[in-house]
Design an enzyme around this catalytic site. Structure first.
Site, short mmCIF file in Angstrom:
data_model
loop_
_atom_site.label_atom_id
_atom_site.label_comp_id
_atom_site.label_asym_id
_atom_site.label_seq_id
_atom_site.Cartn_x
_atom_site.Cartn_y
_atom_site.Cartn_z
N PHE A 25 0.85 -1.18 0.00
CA PHE A 25 0.00 0.00 0.00
C PHE A 25 0.90 1.24 0.00
O PHE A 25 1.87 1.30 0.73
CB PHE A 25 -0.89 -0.01 1.25
CG PHE A 25 -2.20 0.69 1.08
CD1 PHE A 25 -3.38 -0.03 0.93
CD2 PHE A 25 -2.27 2.08 1.07
CE1 PHE A 25 -4.60 0.62 0.77
CE2 PHE A 25 -3.48 2.74 0.91
CZ PHE A 25 -4.65 2.01 0.77
N PHE A 60 -2.04 -2.55 8.27
CA PHE A 60 -2.80 -3.35 9.22
C PHE A 60 -2.21 -4.76 9.35
O PHE A 60 -2.33 -5.38 10.41
CB PHE A 60 -4.28 -3.43 8.76
CG PHE A 60 -5.19 -4.01 9.79
CD1 PHE A 60 -5.68 -3.22 10.83
CD2 PHE A 60 -5.58 -5.34 9.75
CE1 PHE A 60 -6.51 -3.75 11.79
CE2 PHE A 60 -6.42 -5.88 10.71
CZ PHE A 60 -6.89 -5.08 11.73
N GLU A 61 -1.58 -5.25 8.29
CA GLU A 61 -1.01 -6.61 8.30
C GLU A 61 0.41 -6.64 8.91
O GLU A 61 0.95 -7.73 9.16
CB GLU A 61 -0.96 -7.17 6.88
CG GLU A 61 -2.30 -7.64 6.33
CD GLU A 61 -3.27 -6.52 5.95
OE1 GLU A 61 -2.79 -5.45 5.51
OE2 GLU A 61 -4.49 -6.69 6.12
N HIS A 91 -10.95 5.82 8.42
CA HIS A 91 -10.19 4.58 8.20
C HIS A 91 -8.73 4.71 8.67
O HIS A 91 -8.18 3.82 9.30
CB HIS A 91 -10.25 4.26 6.70
CG HIS A 91 -9.74 2.91 6.34
ND1 HIS A 91 -10.36 1.75 6.75
CD2 HIS A 91 -8.67 2.52 5.60
CE1 HIS A 91 -9.69 0.72 6.27
NE2 HIS A 91 -8.66 1.15 5.58
N1 INI Z 1 -2.86 0.62 4.44
C1 INI Z 1 -1.72 1.33 4.43
O1 INI Z 1 -0.62 0.75 4.57
N2 INI Z 1 -1.75 2.68 4.29
C2 INI Z 1 -2.93 3.37 4.14
O2 INI Z 1 -2.89 4.61 4.00
C3 INI Z 1 -4.14 2.63 4.15
N3 INI Z 1 -5.39 3.32 4.00
O3 INI Z 1 -5.43 4.54 4.15
O4 INI Z 1 -6.42 2.72 3.75
C4 INI Z 1 -4.07 1.22 4.29
N4 INI Z 1 -5.20 0.48 4.29
C5 INI Z 1 -5.18 -0.94 4.05
C6 INI Z 1 -5.02 -1.74 5.33
O5 INI Z 1 -3.74 -1.58 5.89
C7 INI Z 1 -5.24 -3.23 5.06
O6 INI Z 1 -4.25 -3.71 4.18
C8 INI Z 1 -6.62 -3.54 4.45
O7 INI Z 1 -7.64 -3.00 5.24
C9 INI Z 1 -6.82 -5.08 4.32
O8 INI Z 1 -6.73 -5.73 5.59
#
Ligand code: INI
Length: 156
Positions: A25, A60-61, A91
C-alpha cells in the site's frame, strides 16, 4: 568514586540478520523507505544475504507478519516500513493505531527489536517529504534505530 557503567550501541550492522516487513500500500512512498533502509544497512556493514524483504498488503497486516518473523527466531531485528495517509473517512485512524499498537506489542512480547518506519501522515506531501526528500528518509532513521537497539540489547 566508582566508575559509572555505560552501555551504548555501535552502528555496526555486520553479521546482523534483518527482516524488512514493508507494505505494498502506498508503494510509491514505501519503495523509497525500503531503498533508504537498504542503503543504510549496507553502509553500516550488513551482509546482503542476511537481509530478507517481506512485502505485506498494508499497514494493518504489519503486526502479524512481524510476529511471525519474531517467533521464527531467524532474525536479530525487524524493520517495519509503510505509510498510512489520511483520506476522507476515519479509516486512517483505525489502520495507523492498530498497526502502531500491534508492532509495539510484538516487540515487547517477543523481545525482538523492531525499527518503526511507519509514516502516519495527514497529507501525501508530508509522506513524500519523509521518504527521501526535505525531511530526510524515515526508512534510514528506522534502520539506524534498529541497529543501535540490537547492539544495546546484546550488552544487557
Ligand atoms: N494501508 C496502508 O498501509 N496505508 C494506508 O494509507 C491505508 N489506508 O489509508 O487505507 C491502508 N489500508 C489498508 C489496510 O492496511 C489493510 O491492508 C486492508 O484494510 C486489508 O486488511
Amino acid at each position: 568514586m566508582k566508575e559509572i557503567q555505560s552501555i551504548e550501541g555501535m552502528l555496526n550492522a555486520q553479521n546482523l540478520r534483518i527482516a524488512i516487513a514493508a507494505t505494498r500500500f502506498n508503494d510509491f512512498i514505501v519503495k523509497n523507505l525500503i531503498s533508504g533502509a537498504l542503503d543504510c544497512l549496507n553502509r553500516h556493514g550488513a551482509n546482503p544475504e542476511a537481509i530478507t524483504i517481506v512485502r505485506v498488503p498494508g499497514a494493518f497486516e504489519l503486526p502479524l507478519i512481524c510476529q511471525k518473523l519474531a517467533t521464527s527466531k531467524r532474525y536479530d531485528g525487524i524493520l517495519a516500513l509503510g505509510a498510512v495517509i489520511r483520506g476522507a473517512t476515519p479509516h486512517f485512524e483505525y489502520v495507523s493505531a492498530e498497526a502502531a499498537k500491534g508492532i509495539a506489542q510484538v516487540t515487547l512480547t517477543y523481545g525482538v527489536p523492531i525499527g518503526f518506519g511507519l509514516l502516519t501522515c495527514d497529507m501525501i506531501d508530508q509522506a513524500i517529504e519523509r521518504a527521501g526528500s526535505k525531511a530526510g528518509n524515515k526508512g534510514v532513521d528506522a534502520a539506524l534505530a534498529l541497529i543501535e537497539t540490537i547492539r544495546v540489547l546484546e550488552q544487557i
